[in-house]
Design an enzyme around this catalytic site. Structure first.
Site, PDB file in Angstrom:
ATOM      1  N   LYS A  54       0.843  -1.203   0.000  1.00 45.93           N
ATOM      2  CA  LYS A  54       0.000   0.000   0.000  1.00 45.93           C
ATOM      3  C   LYS A  54       0.876   1.249   0.000  1.00 45.93           C
ATOM      4  O   LYS A  54       0.587   2.222  -0.701  1.00 45.93           O
ATOM      5  CB  LYS A  54      -0.937  -0.015   1.218  1.00 45.93           C
ATOM      6  CG  LYS A  54      -2.062  -1.033   1.094  1.00 45.93           C
ATOM      7  CD  LYS A  54      -2.783  -1.301   2.404  1.00 45.93           C
ATOM      8  CE  LYS A  54      -3.766  -2.459   2.237  1.00 45.93           C
ATOM      9  NZ  LYS A  54      -4.410  -2.890   3.492  1.00 45.93           N
ATOM     10  N   GLN A  98      -4.875  -1.900   9.709  1.00 46.77           N
ATOM     11  CA  GLN A  98      -4.697  -3.192   9.048  1.00 46.77           C
ATOM     12  C   GLN A  98      -5.250  -4.310   9.933  1.00 46.77           C
ATOM     13  O   GLN A  98      -4.922  -4.404  11.120  1.00 46.77           O
ATOM     14  CB  GLN A  98      -3.203  -3.420   8.745  1.00 46.77           C
ATOM     15  CG  GLN A  98      -2.914  -4.692   7.966  1.00 46.77           C
ATOM     16  CD  GLN A  98      -3.537  -4.723   6.574  1.00 46.77           C
ATOM     17  OE1 GLN A  98      -3.607  -3.720   5.883  1.00 46.77           O
ATOM     18  NE2 GLN A  98      -4.006  -5.887   6.157  1.00 46.77           N
ATOM     19  N   ASP A 121     -11.450   2.491   4.351  1.00 45.69           N
ATOM     20  CA  ASP A 121     -11.838   1.084   4.200  1.00 45.69           C
ATOM     21  C   ASP A 121     -13.358   0.947   4.100  1.00 45.69           C
ATOM     22  O   ASP A 121     -13.863  -0.124   3.750  1.00 45.69           O
ATOM     23  CB  ASP A 121     -11.370   0.276   5.426  1.00 45.69           C
ATOM     24  CG  ASP A 121     -10.059  -0.447   5.195  1.00 45.69           C
ATOM     25  OD1 ASP A 121      -9.805  -0.890   4.063  1.00 45.69           O
ATOM     26  OD2 ASP A 121      -9.282  -0.562   6.167  1.00 45.69           O
TER      27      ASP A 121
HETATM   28  N1  GUN Z   1      -7.022  -7.158   6.036  1.00 34.12           N
HETATM   29  C1  GUN Z   1      -7.493  -7.924   5.029  1.00 34.12           C
HETATM   30  N2  GUN Z   1      -8.211  -7.184   4.172  1.00 34.12           N
HETATM   31  C2  GUN Z   1      -8.207  -5.921   4.655  1.00 34.12           C
HETATM   32  C3  GUN Z   1      -8.773  -4.703   4.200  1.00 34.12           C
HETATM   33  O1  GUN Z   1      -9.460  -4.609   3.175  1.00 34.12           O
HETATM   34  N3  GUN Z   1      -8.543  -3.615   4.980  1.00 34.12           N
HETATM   35  C4  GUN Z   1      -7.823  -3.685   6.107  1.00 34.12           C
HETATM   36  N4  GUN Z   1      -7.660  -2.564   6.805  1.00 34.12           N
HETATM   37  N5  GUN Z   1      -7.265  -4.793   6.557  1.00 34.12           N
HETATM   38  C5  GUN Z   1      -7.466  -5.911   5.825  1.00 34.12           C
END
Ligand code: GUN
Length: 292
Positions: A54, A98, A121
């Site tokens: 990211k 995360q 998110d």
């Molecule tokens: N862990 C697995 N998928 C995601 C996601 O889409 N967002 C976040 N923040 N953590 C994750």
């Protein structure tokens, strides 16, 4: 193999180039530099890779990113204090916590604490409600990636039988909601589906999945969907990312299903790259809205 391979990687690259142009425009017009705060608690190896990817994607799009690392022993109160600080920081436009979080942390309480205007998110209850009502502030990244992939590959969903396998809050549930709307990210042909959602308690699963014109699978079980569960000519979207020995594989048995489907996403290189692209999009949108 007869199926058309839906190349998520190249579509994601196109979207990222579009976003980079829009970021440059925003900076030029307002002087605001979009900034994403990523919060990583503990040492989960997969999470470290995701967060790193990211960060790299942000940099390439001209978006700033700040990583906040916390030890695995962090308490809910400590994490809430950081979220509060980021909510109030006017230089931060997007906040991503995360997942998964260590088990001692109350995940729901933490996600609920993220300011909805910075919730890139789209996990906050207010944002989930807005999606369900068809007036989204942010679209959740992976479901949005699925819709972008379908739309940009000229696969219309309007009037089609869509079956979603999986009912997670991150993928399955928001996807069902998005397919059901009267209009999607790319217009009415990118929504308006007849939607069925299957899950671990569904009976006669194969019977239901075989009805699908478009089958989307997000259950986190390697090679779960086999050719006998797919209607000949169906479009198959594999959201799974599973580790099998030293390989990354999807929830769909690509080898057998690609002989029967008309189109299929590979893993890796399908939906995964789109998830990151849509996170950048949400960060840009957050920065744009907060700069007004
Ligand atoms: N862990 C697995 N998928 C995601 C996601 O889409 N967002 C976040 N923040 N953590 C994750």
């Amino acid at each position: 193999m007869t199926a058309r391979i839906l190349d998520g990687k190249s579509i994601a690259l196109t979207i990222r180039q579009e976003i980079a142009l829009d970021v440059a425009l925003l900076v030029q017009k307002t002087g605001v530099l979009p900034c994403l705060a990523a919060v990583l608690v503990g040492e989960d190896p997969a999470s470290q890779v995701y967060v790193r990817n990211k960060e790299i994607a942000c940099e390439k799009a001209g978006i700033q990113s700040q990583l906040f690392r916390m030890p695995a022993s962090t308490t809910t109160a400590e994490l809430l204090a950081l979220i509060e600080q980021l909510n109030h920081d006017s230089k931060i436009h997007g906040i991503l916590v995360q997942l998964p979080l260590p088990t001692q942390i109350n995940e729901r309480q933490v996600l609920d604490a993220v300011l909805p205007a910075k919730d890139v998110d789209a996990f906050a209850p207010e944002n989930v409600g807005l999606i369900s009502q068809g007036r989204p502030r942010f679209l959740p990244c992976t479901p949005h990636g699925v819709m972008q992939l379908l739309g940009r590959c000229q696969i219309e969903t309007a009037g089609k039988e869509v079956v979603v396998v999986g009912r997670s809050d991150i993928v399955g549930k928001p996807l069902v909601s998005m397919f059901l709307q009267r209009s999607g990210p790319l217009g009415p042909s990118n929504a308006n589906a007849t939607v069925t959602c299957c899950h671990s308690q569904s009976q006669n699963l194969a019977e239901i999945t075989r009805r699908a014109d478009i089958l989307v699978v997000a259950i986190g079980k390697a090679h779960f969907i086999t050719a006998d569960m797919v209607r000949p000519g169906a479009v198959v979207i594999d959201v799974g990312i599973n580790r099998l020995g030293d390989r990354i594989v999807g929830d769909v048995d690509f080898e057998s299903v690609s002989n029967i489907a008309s189109a299929i996403t590979p893993v890796p290189g399908g939906i995964g790259p789109l998830t990151i692209a849509m996170l950048l999009k949400n960060t840009l949108m957050a920065a744009t809205a907060l700069s007004r």
